[in-house]
Write a protein that holds these residues in place. Structure first.
Motif, PDB file in Angstrom:
ATOM      1  N   ASP A  33       0.587  -1.176   0.011  1.00  0.00           N
ATOM      2  CA  ASP A  33      -0.014  -0.154  -0.056  1.00  0.00           C
ATOM      3  C   ASP A  33       0.831   1.155  -0.176  1.00  0.00           C
ATOM      4  O   ASP A  33       2.073   1.170  -0.132  1.00  0.00           O
ATOM      5  CB  ASP A  33      -1.004  -0.014   1.159  1.00  0.00           C
ATOM      6  CG  ASP A  33      -0.235  -0.015   2.421  1.00  0.00           C
ATOM      7  OD1 ASP A  33       0.936  -0.301   2.714  1.00  0.00           O
ATOM      8  OD2 ASP A  33      -0.849   0.615   3.550  1.00  0.00           O
ATOM      9  N   PHE A  96      -1.584  11.992   4.730  1.00  0.00           N
ATOM     10  CA  PHE A  96      -2.281  10.935   4.714  1.00  0.00           C
ATOM     11  C   PHE A  96      -2.065  10.072   6.037  1.00  0.00           C
ATOM     12  O   PHE A  96      -0.930  10.109   6.566  1.00  0.00           O
ATOM     13  CB  PHE A  96      -1.751   9.792   3.552  1.00  0.00           C
ATOM     14  CG  PHE A  96      -2.106  10.564   2.299  1.00  0.00           C
ATOM     15  CD1 PHE A  96      -3.306  10.204   1.827  1.00  0.00           C
ATOM     16  CD2 PHE A  96      -1.366  11.250   1.658  1.00  0.00           C
ATOM     17  CE1 PHE A  96      -3.714  11.035   0.392  1.00  0.00           C
ATOM     18  CE2 PHE A  96      -1.303  11.507   0.318  1.00  0.00           C
ATOM     19  CZ  PHE A  96      -2.491  11.478  -0.406  1.00  0.00           C
ATOM     20  N   ASP A  97      -3.064   9.386   6.668  1.00  0.00           N
ATOM     21  CA  ASP A  97      -2.552   8.480   7.954  1.00  0.00           C
ATOM     22  C   ASP A  97      -2.198   7.222   7.396  1.00  0.00           C
ATOM     23  O   ASP A  97      -1.871   6.965   6.151  1.00  0.00           O
ATOM     24  CB  ASP A  97      -3.834   8.282   8.667  1.00  0.00           C
ATOM     25  CG  ASP A  97      -4.984   7.674   8.153  1.00  0.00           C
ATOM     26  OD1 ASP A  97      -4.879   6.962   6.976  1.00  0.00           O
ATOM     27  OD2 ASP A  97      -6.437   7.706   8.401  1.00  0.00           O
ATOM     28  N   ALA A  99      -3.248   4.510   7.226  1.00  0.00           N
ATOM     29  CA  ALA A  99      -4.492   3.602   6.187  1.00  0.00           C
ATOM     30  C   ALA A  99      -4.602   4.327   4.921  1.00  0.00           C
ATOM     31  O   ALA A  99      -5.561   3.688   4.207  1.00  0.00           O
ATOM     32  CB  ALA A  99      -5.603   3.477   6.904  1.00  0.00           C
ATOM     33  N   SER A 100      -3.708   5.234   4.311  1.00  0.00           N
ATOM     34  CA  SER A 100      -3.989   6.110   3.323  1.00  0.00           C
ATOM     35  C   SER A 100      -4.824   6.914   3.004  1.00  0.00           C
ATOM     36  O   SER A 100      -5.433   7.186   2.016  1.00  0.00           O
ATOM     37  CB  SER A 100      -3.490   5.033   1.949  1.00  0.00           C
ATOM     38  OG  SER A 100      -2.192   4.412   2.224  1.00  0.00           O
ATOM     39  N   ASN A 101      -5.655   7.236   4.247  1.00  0.00           N
ATOM     40  CA  ASN A 101      -6.776   7.946   4.030  1.00  0.00           C
ATOM     41  C   ASN A 101      -6.224   9.357   4.219  1.00  0.00           C
ATOM     42  O   ASN A 101      -5.445   9.789   4.984  1.00  0.00           O
ATOM     43  CB  ASN A 101      -7.542   7.918   5.182  1.00  0.00           C
ATOM     44  CG  ASN A 101      -8.311   6.532   5.304  1.00  0.00           C
ATOM     45  OD1 ASN A 101      -8.712   6.073   4.308  1.00  0.00           O
ATOM     46  ND2 ASN A 101      -8.392   5.715   6.342  1.00  0.00           N
ATOM     47  N   GLU A 102      -6.734  10.325   3.115  1.00  0.00           N
ATOM     48  CA  GLU A 102      -6.306  11.853   3.239  1.00  0.00           C
ATOM     49  C   GLU A 102      -6.936  12.482   4.243  1.00  0.00           C
ATOM     50  O   GLU A 102      -8.005  12.690   4.647  1.00  0.00           O
ATOM     51  CB  GLU A 102      -6.646  12.459   1.857  1.00  0.00           C
ATOM     52  CG  GLU A 102      -5.977  13.795   1.688  1.00  0.00           C
ATOM     53  CD  GLU A 102      -6.186  14.466   0.320  1.00  0.00           C
ATOM     54  OE1 GLU A 102      -5.526  15.470  -0.018  1.00  0.00           O
ATOM     55  OE2 GLU A 102      -7.025  13.826  -0.435  1.00  0.00           O
ATOM     56  N   ILE A 103      -5.989  13.265   5.219  1.00  0.00           N
ATOM     57  CA  ILE A 103      -6.603  13.902   6.311  1.00  0.00           C
ATOM     58  C   ILE A 103      -6.333  15.294   6.136  1.00  0.00           C
ATOM     59  O   ILE A 103      -7.294  16.100   6.741  1.00  0.00           O
ATOM     60  CB  ILE A 103      -5.909  13.771   7.657  1.00  0.00           C
ATOM     61  CG1 ILE A 103      -4.264  13.771   7.509  1.00  0.00           C
ATOM     62  CG2 ILE A 103      -6.168  12.299   7.845  1.00  0.00           C
ATOM     63  CD1 ILE A 103      -3.602  13.429   8.950  1.00  0.00           C
TER      64      ILE A 103
END
Length: 182
Positions: A33, A96-97, A99-103
Protein backbone atom coordinates in the motif's frame (compact mmCIF):
# COMPACT_ATOMS: atom_id res chain seq x y z
CA UNK A 1 -40.43 -25.28 -6.22
CA UNK A 2 -39.20 -25.32 -2.62
CA UNK A 3 -35.92 -26.93 -3.73
CA UNK A 4 -35.38 -24.19 -6.32
CA UNK A 5 -35.92 -21.45 -3.74
CA UNK A 6 -33.61 -23.24 -1.29
CA UNK A 7 -30.91 -23.60 -4.00
CA UNK A 8 -31.16 -19.91 -4.94
CA UNK A 9 -31.05 -18.85 -1.28
CA UNK A 10 -28.04 -21.10 -0.57
CA UNK A 11 -26.23 -19.74 -3.64
CA UNK A 12 -26.87 -16.12 -2.64
CA UNK A 13 -25.74 -16.69 0.96
CA UNK A 14 -22.64 -18.55 -0.24
CA UNK A 15 -21.77 -15.75 -2.69
CA UNK A 16 -22.23 -13.12 0.03
CA UNK A 17 -20.00 -15.02 2.46
CA UNK A 18 -17.33 -15.53 -0.23
CA UNK A 19 -17.34 -11.83 -1.14
CA UNK A 20 -17.11 -10.85 2.53
CA UNK A 21 -14.14 -13.18 3.08
CA UNK A 22 -12.36 -11.74 0.03
CA UNK A 23 -12.97 -8.14 1.12
CA UNK A 24 -11.81 -8.74 4.68
CA UNK A 25 -8.70 -10.69 3.66
CA UNK A 26 -7.47 -8.22 1.02
CA UNK A 27 -5.52 -6.00 3.48
CA UNK A 28 -3.75 -9.07 4.82
CA UNK A 29 -2.44 -9.97 1.38
CA UNK A 30 -1.72 -6.41 0.27
CA UNK A 31 1.66 -5.34 1.63
CA UNK A 32 2.42 -2.72 -1.00
CA UNK A 33 0.00 0.00 0.00
CA UNK A 34 1.05 3.65 -0.27
CA UNK A 35 2.10 3.89 3.39
CA UNK A 36 4.34 0.81 3.10
CA UNK A 37 5.94 2.21 -0.08
CA UNK A 38 6.51 5.53 1.71
CA UNK A 39 8.18 3.80 4.65
CA UNK A 40 10.43 1.92 2.20
CA UNK A 41 11.79 5.22 0.82
CA UNK A 42 13.98 5.79 3.89
CA UNK A 43 14.08 6.99 7.44
CA UNK A 44 11.11 8.87 8.89
CA UNK A 45 10.89 12.64 9.41
CA UNK A 46 12.83 13.37 6.21
CA UNK A 47 11.46 14.23 2.77
CA UNK A 48 12.77 11.75 0.21
CA UNK A 49 12.82 12.89 -3.40
CA UNK A 50 11.21 10.26 -5.63
CA UNK A 51 12.70 9.48 -9.01
CA UNK A 52 10.73 9.12 -12.25
CA UNK A 53 10.10 5.42 -11.69
CA UNK A 54 6.95 3.51 -10.79
CA UNK A 55 7.16 4.65 -7.15
CA UNK A 56 6.73 8.28 -8.17
CA UNK A 57 3.68 7.38 -10.23
CA UNK A 58 2.16 5.38 -7.39
CA UNK A 59 2.85 7.91 -4.63
CA UNK A 60 2.70 11.08 -6.69
CA UNK A 61 0.63 12.30 -9.55
CA UNK A 62 2.23 10.49 -12.47
CA UNK A 63 2.58 13.88 -14.16
CA UNK A 64 5.96 14.23 -15.92
CA UNK A 65 6.02 17.95 -15.05
CA UNK A 66 5.89 17.30 -11.30
CA UNK A 67 8.67 16.45 -8.88
CA UNK A 68 7.55 14.52 -5.81
CA UNK A 69 8.95 13.96 -2.32
CA UNK A 70 7.50 11.83 0.46
CA UNK A 71 7.99 11.87 4.24
CA UNK A 72 6.74 9.37 6.79
CA UNK A 73 6.11 10.63 10.30
CA UNK A 74 4.85 9.66 13.72
CA UNK A 75 3.03 11.95 16.15
CA UNK A 76 3.06 9.35 18.90
CA UNK A 77 5.55 11.26 21.06
CA UNK A 78 5.75 14.75 19.52
CA UNK A 79 3.93 16.84 16.96
CA UNK A 80 5.48 17.07 13.48
CA UNK A 81 6.05 20.27 11.53
CA UNK A 82 6.16 20.42 7.74
CA UNK A 83 7.86 23.48 6.26
CA UNK A 84 9.15 24.45 2.84
CA UNK A 85 10.18 27.75 1.29
CA UNK A 86 11.23 28.60 -2.22
CA UNK A 87 10.34 30.21 -5.51
CA UNK A 88 8.68 27.38 -7.42
CA UNK A 89 5.81 27.98 -9.83
CA UNK A 90 3.43 25.69 -7.92
CA UNK A 91 3.50 23.27 -5.01
CA UNK A 92 0.94 21.10 -3.24
CA UNK A 93 1.03 18.88 -0.19
CA UNK A 94 -1.25 16.05 0.88
CA UNK A 95 -1.13 14.43 4.31
CA UNK A 96 -2.32 10.85 4.76
CA UNK A 97 -2.70 8.58 7.78
CA UNK A 98 -1.17 5.09 7.86
CA UNK A 99 -4.33 3.67 6.24
CA UNK A 100 -3.73 6.01 3.27
CA UNK A 101 -6.76 8.16 4.09
CA UNK A 102 -6.17 11.79 3.16
CA UNK A 103 -6.51 13.97 6.24
CA UNK A 104 -5.41 17.32 4.78
CA UNK A 105 -4.24 18.91 1.56
CA UNK A 106 -3.37 22.37 0.35
CA UNK A 107 -1.31 24.19 -2.26
CA UNK A 108 0.66 27.40 -2.56
CA UNK A 109 -2.45 29.36 -3.58
CA UNK A 110 -4.25 28.52 -0.34
CA UNK A 111 -1.31 28.97 2.03
CA UNK A 112 -0.25 32.06 3.93
CA UNK A 113 2.24 33.89 1.74
CA UNK A 114 2.85 30.85 -0.48
CA UNK A 115 4.86 29.09 2.22
CA UNK A 116 4.33 25.60 3.56
CA UNK A 117 3.97 25.65 7.36
CA UNK A 118 1.86 22.85 8.83
CA UNK A 119 1.85 21.34 12.31
CA UNK A 120 0.50 17.78 12.56
CA UNK A 121 -0.48 16.51 16.00
CA UNK A 122 -2.93 14.22 17.72
CA UNK A 123 -5.92 15.60 19.61
CA UNK A 124 -4.19 15.76 23.00
CA UNK A 125 -1.08 17.45 21.59
CA UNK A 126 -3.17 20.02 19.70
CA UNK A 127 -5.08 20.93 22.84
CA UNK A 128 -1.80 21.45 24.73
CA UNK A 129 -0.29 23.47 21.88
CA UNK A 130 -3.34 25.71 21.59
CA UNK A 131 -3.29 26.27 25.34
CA UNK A 132 0.45 27.08 25.45
CA UNK A 133 0.37 29.21 22.26
CA UNK A 134 4.08 28.72 21.48
CA UNK A 135 5.97 31.47 19.71
CA UNK A 136 6.37 30.95 15.98
CA UNK A 137 3.11 29.11 15.35
CA UNK A 138 0.93 32.11 14.52
CA UNK A 139 0.95 31.37 10.77
CA UNK A 140 1.09 27.59 11.06
CA UNK A 141 -1.85 25.48 9.99
CA UNK A 142 -2.77 22.97 12.68
CA UNK A 143 -3.83 19.53 11.44
CA UNK A 144 -5.27 16.86 13.70
CA UNK A 145 -4.16 13.29 13.02
CA UNK A 146 -6.45 10.52 14.21
CA UNK A 147 -3.70 7.92 13.83
CA UNK A 148 -0.17 8.20 15.21
CA UNK A 149 1.58 7.37 11.93
CA UNK A 150 1.22 8.79 8.46
CA UNK A 151 2.97 10.29 5.48
CA UNK A 152 3.06 13.52 3.52
CA UNK A 153 3.45 13.86 -0.24
CA UNK A 154 4.93 17.16 -1.42
CA UNK A 155 4.76 18.00 -5.13
CA UNK A 156 6.15 20.88 -7.14
CA UNK A 157 5.75 21.78 -10.77
CA UNK A 158 8.60 21.76 -13.26
CA UNK A 159 7.15 23.24 -16.47
CA UNK A 160 10.58 23.57 -18.14
CA UNK A 161 14.03 22.08 -17.68
CA UNK A 162 15.28 25.36 -16.23
CA UNK A 163 12.99 24.83 -13.19
CA UNK A 164 14.43 21.42 -12.24
CA UNK A 165 17.21 22.74 -10.02
CA UNK A 166 14.93 25.05 -8.00
CA UNK A 167 12.26 22.34 -7.68
CA UNK A 168 14.76 19.80 -6.38
CA UNK A 169 16.20 22.36 -3.96
CA UNK A 170 12.67 23.18 -2.74
CA UNK A 171 11.90 19.50 -2.13
CA UNK A 172 15.37 18.74 -0.75
CA UNK A 173 15.22 21.60 1.77
CA UNK A 174 11.65 20.82 2.88
CA UNK A 175 11.37 19.95 6.57
CA UNK A 176 9.35 17.15 8.16
CA UNK A 177 10.60 17.25 11.74
CA UNK A 178 9.29 16.53 15.22
CA UNK A 179 8.68 19.69 17.20
CA UNK A 180 9.81 20.45 20.74
CA UNK A 181 6.13 20.51 21.77
CA UNK A 182 4.50 17.35 23.04
Amino acid sequence: MLRLILAIFTGLVGAAVLHLIILLSTPHFSNRDAYTRSVAEGRPHVFHLLDDSREKTELGSGDPFMRVAVCTFSVEEKAVRLAAFGAVPFWSVAIFDSASNEIFSMNDRTSAGGELDILIANQVQLAAIRKAQPEGLSKSILVEADRDKGYAVLRTMVPQASFVEEAERFLGDAKCEPTPWK
